[in-house]
Design an enzyme around this catalytic site. Structure first.
Site, PDB file in Angstrom:
ATOM      1  N   LYS A   1       0.818  -1.194   0.000  1.00 43.55           N
ATOM      2  CA  LYS A   1       0.000   0.000   0.000  1.00 43.55           C
ATOM      3  C   LYS A   1       0.866   1.264   0.000  1.00 43.55           C
ATOM      4  O   LYS A   1       2.041   1.144   0.345  1.00 43.55           O
ATOM      5  CB  LYS A   1      -0.916   0.001   1.235  1.00 43.55           C
ATOM      6  CG  LYS A   1      -0.104  -0.056   2.550  1.00 43.55           C
ATOM      7  CD  LYS A   1      -0.560   0.872   3.618  1.00 43.55           C
ATOM      8  CE  LYS A   1      -0.264   2.301   3.371  1.00 43.55           C
ATOM      9  NZ  LYS A   1       0.797   2.900   4.193  1.00 43.55           N
TER      10      LYS A   1
ATOM     11  N   LYS B   1      -1.523  -7.830  12.152  1.00 42.98           N
ATOM     12  CA  LYS B   1      -1.108  -7.621  13.544  1.00 42.98           C
ATOM     13  C   LYS B   1      -1.901  -8.527  14.474  1.00 42.98           C
ATOM     14  O   LYS B   1      -3.120  -8.638  14.340  1.00 42.98           O
ATOM     15  CB  LYS B   1      -1.332  -6.156  13.954  1.00 42.98           C
ATOM     16  CG  LYS B   1      -0.308  -5.195  13.356  1.00 42.98           C
ATOM     17  CD  LYS B   1      -0.585  -3.781  13.810  1.00 42.98           C
ATOM     18  CE  LYS B   1       0.313  -2.805  13.109  1.00 42.98           C
ATOM     19  NZ  LYS B   1       1.452  -2.348  13.885  1.00 42.98           N
TER      20      LYS B   1
ATOM     21  N   HIS C   1      -5.200   1.448   6.701  1.00 47.76           N
ATOM     22  CA  HIS C   1      -5.195   0.918   8.069  1.00 47.76           C
ATOM     23  C   HIS C   1      -6.437   1.311   8.870  1.00 47.76           C
ATOM     24  O   HIS C   1      -7.068   0.472   9.511  1.00 47.76           O
ATOM     25  CB  HIS C   1      -3.957   1.407   8.836  1.00 47.76           C
ATOM     26  CG  HIS C   1      -2.660   1.143   8.149  1.00 47.76           C
ATOM     27  ND1 HIS C   1      -2.434   0.016   7.394  1.00 47.76           N
ATOM     28  CD2 HIS C   1      -1.501   1.849   8.091  1.00 47.76           C
ATOM     29  CE1 HIS C   1      -1.190   0.057   6.913  1.00 47.76           C
ATOM     30  NE2 HIS C   1      -0.621   1.159   7.325  1.00 47.76           N
TER      31      HIS C   1
HETATM   32  C1  BG6 Z   1       2.715   2.561   7.269  1.00 46.30           C
HETATM   33  C2  BG6 Z   1       2.778   4.013   6.966  1.00 46.30           C
HETATM   34  O1  BG6 Z   1       1.812   1.910   6.413  1.00 46.30           O
HETATM   35  O2  BG6 Z   1       2.291   2.379   8.611  1.00 46.30           O
HETATM   36  C3  BG6 Z   1       3.718   4.734   7.927  1.00 46.30           C
HETATM   37  O3  BG6 Z   1       3.235   4.207   5.630  1.00 46.30           O
HETATM   38  C4  BG6 Z   1       3.331   4.426   9.347  1.00 46.30           C
HETATM   39  O4  BG6 Z   1       3.702   6.131   7.694  1.00 46.30           O
HETATM   40  C5  BG6 Z   1       3.165   2.930   9.568  1.00 46.30           C
HETATM   41  O5  BG6 Z   1       4.357   4.930  10.184  1.00 46.30           O
HETATM   42  C6  BG6 Z   1       2.599   2.632  10.941  1.00 46.30           C
HETATM   43  O6  BG6 Z   1       2.660   1.270  11.147  1.00 46.30           O
HETATM   44  P1  BG6 Z   1       2.877   0.661  12.602  1.00 46.30           P
HETATM   45  O7  BG6 Z   1       2.865  -0.815  12.373  1.00 46.30           O
HETATM   46  O8  BG6 Z   1       4.211   1.182  13.065  1.00 46.30           O
HETATM   47  O9  BG6 Z   1       1.756   1.152  13.430  1.00 46.30           O
END
Ligand code: BG6
Length: 486
Positions: free
Chosen positions: A146, A180, A238
């Site tokens: 993504k 996750k 997300h």
């Molecule tokens: C990614 C984004 O998809 O997810 C980032 O591109 C972000 O900007 C990250 O920092 C956050 O993921 P996690 O797993 O650290 O919460």
């Protein structure tokens, strides 16, 4: 644990950040766990002119630095490294795909995963070259990262191009949040317990808040981030996926398409936000200088690589509404941003208040809340009202807290461990289907168009805060407050 037959992964972007920090360590973890053995072949592909030995040395160094709560085992690494291989290639050159195809032909009968760990801006070209070079074997699948495209149309173009070589059942669109452990647990909480279902609806729930806060800034990704912004980087994928899992109807079984059908229905029921209501229902912000955990940090505009006068949002808050029987009238407040006060992701569900308070000394109007903390410390907390000790009948909220790391001693799988193994197994449940992606973009595009139409700059917020004051005001207009601001 299902032990896997020998397979092959062709990893484009093999020297990149994602490959080195997440993918190779994830594969090493699964190798250590015995999920596959040294007969697997992981062929990293990148443009650097380095040897296989150089690549392995680089991967070892990175793996050491990015192992997730596990000691690096030199002897086992050497065994794992026999799986690793390297090929120099330019992802934009057709001849290089032909060379690659010849190189791997002896494994054509195995499961082969084409992992495109590259900027999605390359995907249309890569898809076209893969089709022309005819690299796709019956056991092949492709993994796309993504954000897929920058809007609905560009995403459709990528899907068309990739779809020339791969069928929908061979396409794995990653949203790493779905891999996750805590997100899996949200499914377990909702569909493994009878307790919550009668409460999981309008008339019982007043509002829901989904927050993904990051203390990190753009971390050397300014070029990508400035062209993307928080709405497309975090919300389109997300946040909407979390919303779907929180809000979907119970699927009839856990088959990939049954689950994805239910998520799709949620996306389709999202009330549109456009130029008419974007100012009321969204807030976009950009961080200025501030302090995080006692350390001074620069503002977004002063981050290296950010163009002067950038109006890219590093924060978004949205009031989302789902127009269906279960959720009509229940606002879902979404909030995400960089350089916020806490590195934290949670879903906070606030239930309705008691219909009538019978206690004269009720000191605080505090409805029950269920807080599902996804990270950093996975937990589920239910606040209930209890009588405080003393002669008066005074109520006070107390927490029933379940610390999931405490309850289970096993090491949880990282998102990429689970997702990579699912791709090899052929399990699509945790990957986005084309229509989901399309529908998510259809909701996001009018928000961006609405912002462009309004023409305002993002509101600023101090690094280390919870975002612009307008975000507090947005939820305040409904008579509520963000959980950390109560
Ligand atoms: C990614 C984004 O998809 O997810 C980032 O591109 C972000 O900007 C990250 O920092 C956050 O993921 P996690 O797993 O650290 O919460």
């Amino acid at each position: 644990m299902q032990v896997l037959d020998p397979f092959e992964i062709v990893l484009f972007g093999g020297t990149g950040d994602l490959a080195m920090r997440k993918l190779i360590p994830a594969l090493y973890h699964r190798f250590m766990a015995g999920q596959f053995d040294a007969r697997a072949h992981i062929l990293s592909v990148a443009s650097s002119a380095i040897s296989r030995e150089d690549y392995i040395a680089r991967a070892a160094e990175q793996c050491r630095a990015h192992l997730d709560g596990m000691e690096f085992n030199e002897a086992r690494w050497l065994e794992f490294a026999t799986c690793l291989d390297y090929q120099q290639a330019d992802a934009t050159r057709l001849e290089d795909y032909r060379a690659l195809k010849a190189r791997i032909a002896d494994r054509d009968a195995q499961v082969r995963v084409w992992f495109l760990s590259m900027s999605p801006t390359f995907y249309t070209t890569m898809g076209a070259h893969m089709a022309t070079a005819g690299v796709v074997t019956p056991q092949a699948r492709v993994v796309l990262e993504k954000p897929l495209g920058t809007d609905r149309l560009s995403a459709a173009r990528i899907n068309e191009e990739i779809g020339k070589s791969f069928t929908e059942a061979q396409i794995y669109r990653i949203d790493h949040y779905l891999g996750k452990e805590p997100v899996q647990n949200l499914l377990a909480l909702r569909f493994g317990n009878a307790l919550f279902e009668p409460l999981w609806r309008r008339g019982r729930i007043r509002h829901v808040q989904i927050t993904v806060g990051e203390q990190l800034g753009v971390e050397g990704r300014a070029k990508f981030y400035d062209a993307t912004g928080a709405l497309r980087d975090m919300v389109q994928n997300h946040m909407l996926q979390l919303l779907c899992i929180m809000a979907m109807e119970p699927p009839a079984n856990s088959d990939a398409d049954t689950v994805r059908d239910e998520k799709l229905k949620v996306l389709r029921a999202l009330r549109p936000i456009n130029a008419d209501n974007v100012e009321l229902k969204t807030v976009r912000g950009q961080y200025r200088a501030g302090t995080i955990d006692g350390k001074k940090v620069v503002g977004y505009a002063d981050e290296p690589g950010v163009p002067a006068g950038s109006s890219t949002e590093t924060f978004v808050a949205i009031k989302a509404e789902i127009d269906n029987w279960r959720w009509a009238g229940v606002p879902f407040y979404l909030r995400t941003g960089k350089r916020l006060q806490q590195q934290m992701a949670e879903i906070a569900i606030t239930f309705d208040d008691v219909p009538l308070s019978i206690f004269p000394n009720r000191t605080q109007d505090s409805p029950n809340q269920l807080v599902i903390r996804l990270q950093p410390d996975e937990s589920v907390t239910l606040t209930i009202m209890a009588k405080a000790p003393g002669d008066a009948m005074r109520l006070r909220p107390v927490s029933l807290a379940l610390d999931l790391a405490e309850s289970f001693k096993e090491r949880p799988l990282s998102a990429y461990e689970r997702l990579l193994m699912d791709v090899v197994k052929g399990n699509l449940t945790l990957f986005m289907r084309r229509d989901e992606l399309d529908t998510a973009w259809s909701w996001i595009d009018p928000i961006r168009a609405g912002w462009a139409h309004a023409g305002n700059a993002p509101k600023t917020y101090a690094a280390g805060s919870w975002g612009p004051a307008a975000s507090t005001a947005m939820i305040g207009r409904d008579g509520y407050a963000w959980r950390d601001e109560t």
